[in-house]
Design a protein around this motif. Structure first.
Motif, short mmCIF file in Angstrom:
data_model
loop_
_atom_site.label_atom_id
_atom_site.label_comp_id
_atom_site.label_asym_id
_atom_site.label_seq_id
_atom_site.Cartn_x
_atom_site.Cartn_y
_atom_site.Cartn_z
N LEU A 188 0.83 -1.21 0.00
CA LEU A 188 0.00 0.00 0.00
C LEU A 188 0.86 1.26 0.00
O LEU A 188 0.36 2.36 0.15
N LEU A 189 2.17 1.07 -0.14
CA LEU A 189 3.15 2.16 -0.19
C LEU A 189 3.28 2.93 1.13
O LEU A 189 3.62 4.10 1.14
N TYR A 190 2.98 2.26 2.23
CA TYR A 190 3.19 2.84 3.55
C TYR A 190 4.14 1.90 4.31
O TYR A 190 3.85 1.43 5.41
N CYS A 191 5.27 1.63 3.68
CA CYS A 191 6.23 0.67 4.19
C CYS A 191 6.66 1.01 5.62
O CYS A 191 6.97 2.16 5.93
N GLY A 192 6.65 0.02 6.45
CA GLY A 192 7.05 0.18 7.84
C GLY A 192 5.88 0.50 8.75
O GLY A 192 5.89 0.12 9.91
N GLN A 193 4.88 1.21 8.25
CA GLN A 193 3.73 1.56 9.07
C GLN A 193 2.99 0.30 9.52
O GLN A 193 2.49 0.24 10.64
N CYS A 194 2.99 -0.72 8.68
CA CYS A 194 2.25 -1.94 9.03
C CYS A 194 2.84 -2.64 10.25
O CYS A 194 2.16 -3.44 10.89
N ILE A 204 4.01 -0.91 12.89
CA ILE A 204 3.92 0.02 14.01
C ILE A 204 2.49 0.22 14.52
O ILE A 204 2.25 0.23 15.72
N GLU A 205 1.54 0.40 13.60
CA GLU A 205 0.18 0.75 14.02
C GLU A 205 -0.85 0.22 13.01
O GLU A 205 -0.55 0.09 11.83
N PRO A 206 -2.05 -0.08 13.49
CA PRO A 206 -3.11 -0.52 12.59
C PRO A 206 -3.53 0.61 11.65
O PRO A 206 -3.71 1.74 12.09
N PHE A 207 -3.68 0.27 10.37
CA PHE A 207 -4.14 1.28 9.41
C PHE A 207 -4.87 0.63 8.26
O PHE A 207 -4.77 -0.58 8.02
N ALA A 208 -5.62 1.44 7.54
CA ALA A 208 -6.29 1.01 6.32
C ALA A 208 -6.37 2.22 5.40
O ALA A 208 -6.38 3.37 5.86
N LEU A 209 -6.42 1.97 4.11
CA LEU A 209 -6.65 3.03 3.15
C LEU A 209 -8.12 2.99 2.76
O LEU A 209 -8.61 1.97 2.26
N VAL A 210 -8.82 4.07 3.01
CA VAL A 210 -10.24 4.15 2.69
C VAL A 210 -10.37 5.15 1.55
O VAL A 210 -10.15 6.35 1.73
N ASP A 211 -10.67 4.63 0.36
CA ASP A 211 -10.69 5.43 -0.86
C ASP A 211 -9.43 6.29 -0.97
O ASP A 211 -9.47 7.47 -1.29
#
Length: 81
Positions: free
Chosen positions: A37-43, A45-52
């Motif tokens: 998702l091009l947010y390397c490293g963030q996965c 550290i913290e929960p995330f999702a791309l919403v639209d």
């Protein structure tokens, strides 16, 4: 048109599975697992999702569900256009 919610399968995999399942039950959302998702490293550290395309981040998987639902409720009309 369904709102796309993308998850990295490496991001808090076990903790987010129930949240993904709850979101899959909604007919207005399309839940997608995408390896990058091009947010390397963030996965790691913290929960995330791309919403639209918007990066929704929290410090807890349960809070992530709430944040996604709130974002969808606020932006649903925009997605219909």
């Amino acid at each position: 048109m369904a709102i796309k919610v993308k998850f990295c399968p490496c991001n808090f995999e076990d903790e987010l599975e129930g949240i993904k399942e709850k979101l899959r039950q909604r007919s207005d959302l399309e839940v997608i697992e995408d390896r990058c998702l091009l947010y390397c490293g963030q996965c790691l550290i913290e929960p995330f999702a791309l919403v639209d395309g918007r990066n929704i981040v929290t410090d807890d998987p349960v809070k992530l569900l709430t944040a996604i639902e709130q974002y969808v409720a606020e932006h649903k009309n925009e997605a219909v256009r």
